[in-house]
Design an enzyme around this catalytic site. Structure first.
Site, mmCIF file in Angstrom:
data_model
loop_
_atom_site.group_PDB
_atom_site.id
_atom_site.type_symbol
_atom_site.label_atom_id
_atom_site.label_comp_id
_atom_site.label_asym_id
_atom_site.label_seq_id
_atom_site.Cartn_x
_atom_site.Cartn_y
_atom_site.Cartn_z
ATOM 1 N NE ARG A 123 -0.323 0.177 4.948
ATOM 2 C CZ ARG A 123 -0.861 0.153 6.148
ATOM 3 N NH1 ARG A 123 -2.165 0.188 6.288
ATOM 4 N NH2 ARG A 123 -0.102 0.102 7.221
ATOM 5 C CG ASN A 161 -4.811 5.569 6.852
ATOM 6 O OD1 ASN A 161 -5.547 5.983 7.736
ATOM 7 N ND2 ASN A 161 -4.001 4.539 7.034
ATOM 8 C CD GLU A 162 -0.889 5.161 10.304
ATOM 9 O OE1 GLU A 162 -0.181 4.384 9.645
ATOM 10 O OE2 GLU A 162 -1.147 4.993 11.504
ATOM 11 C CD GLU A 317 -4.979 3.465 12.098
ATOM 12 O OE1 GLU A 317 -4.007 2.750 12.404
ATOM 13 O OE2 GLU A 317 -5.180 3.863 10.948
ATOM 14 C CD1 TRP A 325 1.814 -3.288 12.818
ATOM 15 C CD2 TRP A 325 3.562 -2.592 14.029
ATOM 16 N NE1 TRP A 325 1.354 -2.338 13.695
ATOM 17 C CE2 TRP A 325 2.399 -1.894 14.452
ATOM 18 C CE3 TRP A 325 4.772 -2.325 14.651
ATOM 19 C CZ2 TRP A 325 2.428 -0.945 15.473
ATOM 20 C CZ3 TRP A 325 4.797 -1.383 15.670
ATOM 21 C CH2 TRP A 325 3.642 -0.710 16.068
ATOM 22 C CE LYS A 366 -3.174 -14.779 7.132
ATOM 23 N NZ LYS A 366 -2.179 -13.956 6.372
ATOM 24 C CG HIS A 368 -3.355 -5.222 13.741
ATOM 25 N ND1 HIS A 368 -4.294 -4.640 14.567
ATOM 26 C CD2 HIS A 368 -2.314 -4.353 13.694
ATOM 27 C CE1 HIS A 368 -3.834 -3.473 14.986
ATOM 28 N NE2 HIS A 368 -2.631 -3.276 14.473
HETATM 29 C C1 GAL Z 1 -1.618 1.885 10.757
HETATM 30 C C2 GAL Z 1 -2.529 1.938 9.545
HETATM 31 C C3 GAL Z 1 -3.647 0.944 9.605
HETATM 32 C C4 GAL Z 1 -3.116 -0.391 10.055
HETATM 33 C C5 GAL Z 1 -2.458 -0.234 11.396
HETATM 34 C C6 GAL Z 1 -1.934 -1.529 11.961
HETATM 35 O O1 GAL Z 1 -0.338 2.282 10.401
HETATM 36 O O2 GAL Z 1 -3.071 3.227 9.383
HETATM 37 O O3 GAL Z 1 -4.227 0.854 8.329
HETATM 38 O O4 GAL Z 1 -2.192 -0.834 9.119
HETATM 39 O O5 GAL Z 1 -1.375 0.641 11.271
HETATM 40 O O6 GAL Z 1 -1.276 -1.341 13.200
#
Ligand code: GAL
Length: 677
Positions: A123, A161-162, A317, A325, A366, A368
């Site tokens: 992405r 986004n971000e 978020e 991650w 998946k 997360h």
């Molecule tokens: C952010 C992102 C989300 C998702 C999330 C996972 O960086 O905006 O779409 O990827 O992390 O922690």
């Protein structure tokens, strides 16, 4: 509405005058069949969800090819949410360009410093400066605004986004062209740029703008000012992109507020969010807890709230439990999610949202966590999500209240973060953010509230100002600090501060350059330490990373601590220059949070900064304060995994759990007290 919040906050579709905190998540219904949507909205209602962020990664679904649009499914989702009283923070959907676009226009793909293309398949594979990307993205933004601008569920626009999460540094030809334009604006002439970049070094003098490139992979260290300017430029390029989307939105829907989710978090440092904060109607932030770094969450929330100028901000978020991650992704402990959420609220968040509503069954995220986990609604995670919804409802009275300023502040400066960690320095081990966080933890351990502010913040509000590793000090900043101390403020700074000006040129005549007179010291050579080496101080603490050979040059300097080991044994390690009612202190080594304890105790005494909680809970309980028209709201956050009794603090308990045994906070628990003015 304006009575509750400032002029620009969510446009609540239903009961706009009701005081409430926003609660919800990123919602990705396109990953699920239609039947699941019905289940989703019912479960959202059960949890008290009142807002979702929608369409963040929906570009390919909304525009399946250059001339085909498919809004039908999104119309249905918007209507369904609205029918259930759930508002929408609608994304412009530009975060992830669809395959047809990158196949037709591979020239929008970002390029690394080594010339390698970042291909589609994940992405955010787009160049912030690509005119082709911008044309296609703004067409989508326009289509979204035209289609949904008057939809009753729409509460805010969520730009992209971000921004910069994966593509902040692009070294492509588009970036080179835009970099030259940016440099031209900054310097006016090539001669001026040559001076600023010190290009007489290593035969780098430029004769024409066209010769200038981004700092691509080079034979040795790229020019440091070129690197620093490229960081500034890259942050600006995304900011300009944000503006471009915002301009379309405000043209078509002037009444809908515009935001984008920042990443004031951990080592994410490519975007200067202190500079971006003015570009949005309200600040939003994403934050993920890093393993073992609990104070980092508080630090980031604190900084975000100050970038929002003390006004409410939107936690867009965070995670209910594990992420996917980190090297090892731990589930949160019981109470961990609520404590994390309420810590953000304590520092000014009026919205608590998660990535994401329903945990994906396929795709890269998946594993997360989400509000509805793979296990479904019959799960601990969902039960705590429902509890959190009820808690936030109980906290509705705090919506719209502002942060109450602390007496002390830590200054966080992006230029210094960028420049102090460049290559070819006295040590490659220095970590700007870590030093700032060490101080933050030391304040928390002392039970003293502290704000984290950007370097453009108003220093005079604070009795004590800590500016760790304030490496880049332009004359104007030096003047502001001098005026602050002259006005009775107490400043403390550390090793490697005051060293360079805005062009990353060393202030000559001895370190700490721009702050030499203010601190009353002179240092001729740096004394970085090897890994594992320690220097001891007569204060009973020891330092790592750095030491300085300090000469005191001003009779008003008091030596707070001296080295008792290492190359500078017997010489000053920590100093304070008394200047009228103010003072300027210097800490020449990395003491870490524990070692900073006694130093901070001294600084607090000198500056008259006092803890507001009883001494017995110092270190165990963190205090954050919000303030409204008729009351203050005290957030007591248990930093420990044990129960803590808090005696001698009164107020009306807004949040139930701590009622159980008077003011006893269970492990990781947060209590909110209303204290009338
Ligand atoms: C952010 C992102 C989300 C998702 C999330 C996972 O960086 O905006 O779409 O990827 O992390 O922690």
């Amino acid at each position: 509405m304006a009575a509750i919040h400032g002029p620009r906050w969510l446009r609540w579709p239903s009961e706009p005058a009701r005081r409430r905190l926003a609660y919800g998540a990123d919602y990705n219904p396109e990953q699920w069949p239609r039947e699941v949507w019905e289940e989703d909205v019912l479960a959202m209602r059960q949890a008290g969800v009142n807002i979702v962020s929608l369409a963040i990664f929906s570009w390919a679904r909304l525009q399946p090819s250059a001339d085909r649009w498919d809004f039908g499914w999104l119309d249905q989702v918007m209507d369904l949410l609205h029918a259930h009283g759930i508002a929408v923070d609608l994304a412009t959907a530009t975060a992830s360009p669809p395959p047809w676009l990158t196949a037709a226009h591979p020239e929008i793909l970002p390029v690394g410093h080594d010339g390698r293309t970042l291909w589609p398949g994940a992405r955010q594979h787009w160049r912030p400066t690509s005119p082709v990307f911008r044309e296609h993205a703004l067409r989508l933004v326009r289509a979204m605004a035209e289609r949904y601008g008057s939809h009753p569920a729409l509460a805010a626009w969520h730009v992209n986004n971000e921004l910069g999460c994966h593509n902040v540094y692009d070294y492509s030809d588009d970036a080179a062209t835009a970099f030259r334009v940016w440099l031209r604006e900054r310097y006016g002439t090539v001669e001026e740029l040559n001076r600023a970049w010190a290009t007489s070094f290593w035969s780098q003098a430029y004769g024409d703008w066209a010769e200038i490139l981004p700092p691509r992979l080079a034979a040795s260290y790229p020019n440091p000012t070129q690197q620093l300017d490229f960081k500034r430029f890259s942050s600006d390029a995304l900011k300009h992109y944000l503006r471009a989307e915002r301009e379309v939105l405000t043209e078509l829907t002037p009444d809908i507020p515009v935001t984008t989710n920042f990443m004031v978090m951990g080592d994410t440092k490519g975007m200067n969010f202190a500079d971006w904060a003015r570009e949005v109607d309200f600040v939003s932030n994403d934050h993920y807890l890093l393993d073992g770094e609990r104070d980092e969450l508080s630090f980031s929330a604190n900084l975000t709230g100050r970038l929002a100028n003390g006004d409410p901000w939107f936690l867009m978020e965070h995670s209910t439990s594990a992420v996917n991650w980190q090297p090892v992704n731990l589930a949160k402990q019981p109470g961990g999610m609520v404590r994390d959420s309420l810590t953000h609220v304590a520092y000014g968040a009026d919205a608590v949202c998660f990535f994401q509503w329903r945990q994906s069954a396929g795709g890269a995220e998946k594993y997360h966590s989400a509000m509805v986990p793979h296990a479904g609604t019959d799960s601990e995670v969902f039960r705590s999500v429902v509890d959190l919804g009820a808690t936030l409802e109980a906290l509705a009275p705090i919506a719209g209240t502002r942060r109450r300023r602390a007496q002390a502040a830590i200054v966080f400066d992006w230029d210094s973060w960028w420049a102090s960690e460049l290559d070819s320095h006295p040590t490659s081990r220095l970590r700007y953010r870590q030093e700032a966080l060490d101080w933050y933890t030391a304040f928390a351990a002392a039970g003293v509230r502290v704000d984290v502010i950007g370097s453009a913040g108003e220093f005079a509000h604070y009795d004590l100002l800590v500016a760790p590793i304030l490496h880049v000090v332009p004359q104007a900043l030096a003047d502001r600090l001098t005026a602050y101390v002259g006005g009775g403020g107490h400043l403390v700074t550390t090793y490697f501060s005051g060293i360079v000006n805005e062009h990353d040129h060393v202030w000559l005549g001895g370190y700490p350059g721009a702050l030499r007179e203010l601190l009353g010291l002179r240092i001729e050579e740096f004394g970085p330490l090897r890994d594992g080496d320690r220097v001891h101080l007569d204060l009973g603490v020891s330092g790592t990373l750095w030491s300085d050979r300090i000469d005191v040059t001003d009779p008003d300097v008091k030596i707070v601590a001296s080295y008792t080991s290492g190359d500078h044994t017997g010489r000053p390690a920590i100093t304070t220059r008394l200047a009228g009612a103010g003072s300027a202190s210097y800490v020449s080594t990395r003491l870490g949070p524990d070692g900073l304890g006694p130093v901070l105790a001294e600084l607090l005494a000198v500056s008259g900064v006092r803890p507001e909680l009883p001494e017995a809970v110092a270190g165990a309980v963190e205090l954050a304060v919000r303030t409204g028209d008729d009351a203050d709201y005290w957030f007591l956050i248990n930093r420990t995994d044990e129960s803590v009794a808090v005696d001698g603090v009164t107020g009306e308990v807004l949040r139930a759990p701590c009622l159980a045994e008077g003011l006893t906070l269970g492990p990781r628990e947060v209590c909110v007290l209303r204290r009338p003015h």
